[in-house]
Every structure is written in C-alpha cells, then in structure tokens.
Enzyme design. Structure first.
Site, PDB file in Angstrom:
ATOM      1  N   ASN A 295       0.867  -1.186   0.000  1.00 40.30           N
ATOM      2  CA  ASN A 295       0.000   0.000   0.000  1.00 40.30           C
ATOM      3  C   ASN A 295       0.898   1.229   0.000  1.00 40.30           C
ATOM      4  OD1 ASN A 295      -1.816   2.037   0.506  1.00 40.30           O
ATOM      5  ND2 ASN A 295      -2.332   1.368   2.594  1.00 40.30           N
ATOM      6  N   TRP A 296       1.001   1.871  -1.163  1.00 42.29           N
ATOM      7  CA  TRP A 296       1.921   3.013  -1.278  1.00 42.29           C
ATOM      8  C   TRP A 296       1.341   4.280  -0.666  1.00 42.29           C
ATOM      9  CZ3 TRP A 296       3.960   2.409  -7.074  1.00 42.29           C
ATOM     10  CH2 TRP A 296       4.629   1.190  -7.186  1.00 42.29           C
ATOM     11  N   LYS A 297       0.106   4.267  -0.279  1.00 38.18           N
ATOM     12  CA  LYS A 297      -0.573   5.431   0.323  1.00 38.18           C
ATOM     13  C   LYS A 297      -0.335   6.699  -0.516  1.00 38.18           C
ATOM     14  CE  LYS A 297      -0.092   3.328   4.835  1.00 38.18           C
ATOM     15  NZ  LYS A 297      -0.282   3.466   6.252  1.00 38.18           N
TER      16      LYS A 297
ATOM     17  N   HIS B  13      -9.664   0.578   4.622  1.00 35.52           N
ATOM     18  CA  HIS B  13      -8.398   0.775   5.344  1.00 35.52           C
ATOM     19  C   HIS B  13      -8.668   1.643   6.572  1.00 35.52           C
ATOM     20  CE1 HIS B  13      -4.367   2.200   6.297  1.00 35.52           C
ATOM     21  NE2 HIS B  13      -3.935   1.115   5.666  1.00 35.52           N
TER      22      HIS B  13
ATOM     23  N   GLU C 285      -7.231   4.096   7.769  1.00 30.09           N
ATOM     24  CA  GLU C 285      -7.143   5.550   7.546  1.00 30.09           C
ATOM     25  C   GLU C 285      -8.417   6.071   6.888  1.00 30.09           C
ATOM     26  OE1 GLU C 285      -3.336   5.374   5.585  1.00 30.09           O
ATOM     27  OE2 GLU C 285      -2.483   4.703   7.476  1.00 30.09           O
TER      28      GLU C 285
ATOM     29  N   GLU D 209      -5.521  -5.692  10.303  1.00 27.66           N
ATOM     30  CA  GLU D 209      -4.567  -4.625  10.573  1.00 27.66           C
ATOM     31  C   GLU D 209      -4.933  -3.926  11.877  1.00 27.66           C
ATOM     32  OE1 GLU D 209      -2.515  -3.177   6.782  1.00 27.66           O
ATOM     33  OE2 GLU D 209      -4.360  -2.071   6.934  1.00 27.66           O
TER      34      GLU D 209
ATOM     35  N   GLY E  30       1.913   1.869  10.871  1.00 23.40           N
ATOM     36  CA  GLY E  30       2.829   3.010  10.779  1.00 23.40           C
ATOM     37  C   GLY E  30       3.459   3.402  12.111  1.00 23.40           C
TER      38      GLY E  30
ATOM     39  N   SER F  37       3.127  -2.405  10.378  1.00 23.21           N
ATOM     40  CA  SER F  37       4.579  -2.332  10.588  1.00 23.21           C
ATOM     41  C   SER F  37       5.327  -3.605  10.191  1.00 23.21           C
ATOM     42  CB  SER F  37       4.889  -1.927  12.028  1.00 23.21           C
ATOM     43  OG  SER F  37       4.364  -0.647  12.303  1.00 23.21           O
TER      44      SER F  37
ATOM     45  N   GLY G  29       2.736  -1.307   4.357  1.00 26.15           N
ATOM     46  CA  GLY G  29       2.712   0.123   4.044  1.00 26.15           C
ATOM     47  C   GLY G  29       4.123   0.627   3.812  1.00 26.15           C
ATOM     48  N   GLY G  30       4.709   1.216   4.856  1.00 23.78           N
ATOM     49  CA  GLY G  30       6.019   1.869   4.753  1.00 23.78           C
ATOM     50  C   GLY G  30       7.070   1.046   4.027  1.00 23.78           C
TER      51      GLY G  30
HETATM   52  C1  PEP Z   1      -0.984  -0.115   5.966  1.00 20.20           C
HETATM   53  O1  PEP Z   1      -1.076   1.047   5.664  1.00 20.20           O
HETATM   54  O2  PEP Z   1      -1.854  -0.907   5.557  1.00 20.20           O
HETATM   55  C2  PEP Z   1       0.134  -0.559   6.794  1.00 20.20           C
HETATM   56  C3  PEP Z   1       0.102  -1.748   7.291  1.00 20.20           C
HETATM   57  O3  PEP Z   1       1.137   0.357   7.006  1.00 20.20           O
HETATM   58  P1  PEP Z   1       2.563   0.071   7.716  1.00 20.20           P
HETATM   59  O4  PEP Z   1       3.105  -1.203   7.126  1.00 20.20           O
HETATM   60  O5  PEP Z   1       3.393   1.251   7.391  1.00 20.20           O
HETATM   61  O6  PEP Z   1       2.289  -0.093   9.174  1.00 20.20           O
END
Ligand code: PEP
Length: 254
Positions: A9-11, A95, A97, A167, A173, A213, A234-235
């Site tokens: 997920n590049w957000k 998601h 967010e 999640e 994050g 994470s 994500g990151g």
């Molecule tokens: C996400 O945005 O779905 C996610 C899991 O982010 P991160 O890996 O950065 O925690």
C-alpha cells in the site's frame, strides 16, 4: 493450501518518477517468480503508468479506495469501472485511515465492496481494532462487527473473491507490530467467524493478510504462522529491496 499474498500500500507517497522507478524495480526483481501473489496499490494518479510497466508481469495492481457509486455527479470520486479501465484488478476497502480520517462506516464499506465486486474487482477488506479497544478486551467484538456489517448480504461466492487484511490500528505506521501469536489468534478468529457466517470451504479458501509495521526483519516470523496468508505492507513497500525481501520470506512458506 492458500498461496501467500503480499500487497504493498503506497498510500499518498512518491512522485510519478519514483512510482515508475519502484514499479520497474519490482518488475525486474519478481521476474519468473510465482510462488507468491504480489500486488501494489499506488495513488490513483499513478495507476495507469504503473499498470503499463507491470502489464507483462503477474503483479496485481489495485487502488487504495473507490466510490460506491456507478457514475454521475460525485465530484472527486473514482468509480470501479474507471479502475478497470486503467487496468486494476484489485482495490483496498475499509483501510483504517479511510475509517478514521474519512469516517467510512461499515455500511459505506459494505456498499463499496458490492460496487467493487460488480466491477469484477477483487477487494482487500481491512479490519482491525484500535489500541483502546484491545486494552478493553474488545478486539474480537470489533472485528466480528466489522465483518458482519461489512459483509452484509454478500454471498459465499462473492466472499471467496475477497482477501481480508487484519490490521490492528495501533500497529499501522507505528513500528509496533502484533506478535506473531497475537496476530495468528485474531486470524484464527476471523476464519472461525467466516466459517460460522458462510461455510468451511469459504473459510478455508479466504486469504487473511496481516498488516501493521511489517518489514524485512519481522516478516518471516509473522508469515510463518499457520493462519497468516500474507501481508499488507505500508512503509516497507516503498523500498523495493525491503518489499522484495518480504516476498522472498513469503515464498519460503509456499
Ligand atoms: C498499511 O497502511 O496498511 C500498513 C500496514 O502500514 P505500515 O506497514 O506502514 O504499518
């Protein structure tokens, strides 16, 4: 046996040039490997270019969100058929967010899932509890509610097209992951809930990713759990080496 599925997920990150560069590195790095399903979820405005770069690969491309509406006067929205037009096969729905910052309710998420399926898009439905909900012992209640309201009136045939991403919001994050055991326990609960709601075949088929994470250091332990069928990253998905390392870790369990 369920094939592992690693999704990035590049957000709201990267420039167009960075997104194209990352897609090219993934194209090169994933050549010839199909032990694991891999998907990327760039920003809407980069989808076409990323789809073009990855068109000869097996990488799935998806959007991070979509409209529940078909078409019309919905300024700023993107429909499922538009996503298909540019080459998407997948879409993230619900998601955390979207749920917290944009107030998406389970009912909105349910409508978006239906719109995605109508457009032949495979959704990844994200669920998970907040820190205070976990502290209050409400993880199962929250996740069960997200599943029962989010999947309202969906048939087992439709649900078989879904991936569920567990999640925990407190792990997204933050650098704070669920332990492999904590994650596996909730995944098993999700699978049991799917069995109760649908049937054993549906529950066994559906892939449940862990997200929160995940990185190249902790992926192997998480992915080695029996109920964890992949990761939503994500990151760490913004760095090709980290993401490819996570894919290799997943391949070692396929
Ligand atoms: C996400 O945005 O779905 C996610 C899991 O982010 P991160 O890996 O950065 O925690």
């Amino acid at each position: 046996m369920r094939k592992q599925f690693i999704a990035g997920n590049w957000k709201m990150n990267l420039t167009l040039e960075d997104a194209k560069g990352l897609a090219r590195k993934l194209y090169d790095g994933l050549k010839g490997s199909d032990k694991v399903d891999v998907g990327v979820f760039p920003s809407f405005v980069f989808l076409k270019e990323v789809c073009d770069i990855l068109s000869n690969s097996k990488v799935f491309i998806g959007a991070q969100n979509m409209s529940m509406e078909k078409s019309g006067a919905f300024t700023g929205e993107i429909s499922g058929s538009m996503l298909r037009d540019v080459g998407c096969t997948h879409v993230l729905i619900g998601h955390s967010e979207r749920r917290t910052i944009y107030q998406e309710t389970n009912s909105i998420i349910n409508s978006k899932l239906k719109a995605a399926l109508l457009n032949d898009l495979s959704p990844i439905l994200c669920v998970g509890e907040k820190q205070e909900e976990r502290d209050a012992g409400k993880t199962r209640e929250v996740v069960k509610n997200q599943l029962s309201e989010g999947l309202l009136n969906l048939t087992s045939e439709q649900v078989k097209r879904l991936t569920i991403a567990y999640e925990p919001v407190w792990a997204i994050g933050t650098g704070k992951t669920a332990t492999p055991e904590q994650a596996n326990e909730v995944h098993a609960f999700i699978r049991d809930t799917m069995r109760d709601k649908y049937d054993d075949d549906t529950a066994q088929r559906i892939r449940i990713q862990y997200g929160g994470s995940v990185n190249a250091e902790n992926a192997k332990q998480l992915l080695g759990q029996p109920e964890i069928d992949g990761a939503l990253v994500g990151g760490a998905s913004l760095d090709s080496n980290s993401f490819l390392d996570i894919v290799s870790d997943a391949a070692s369990f396929s």
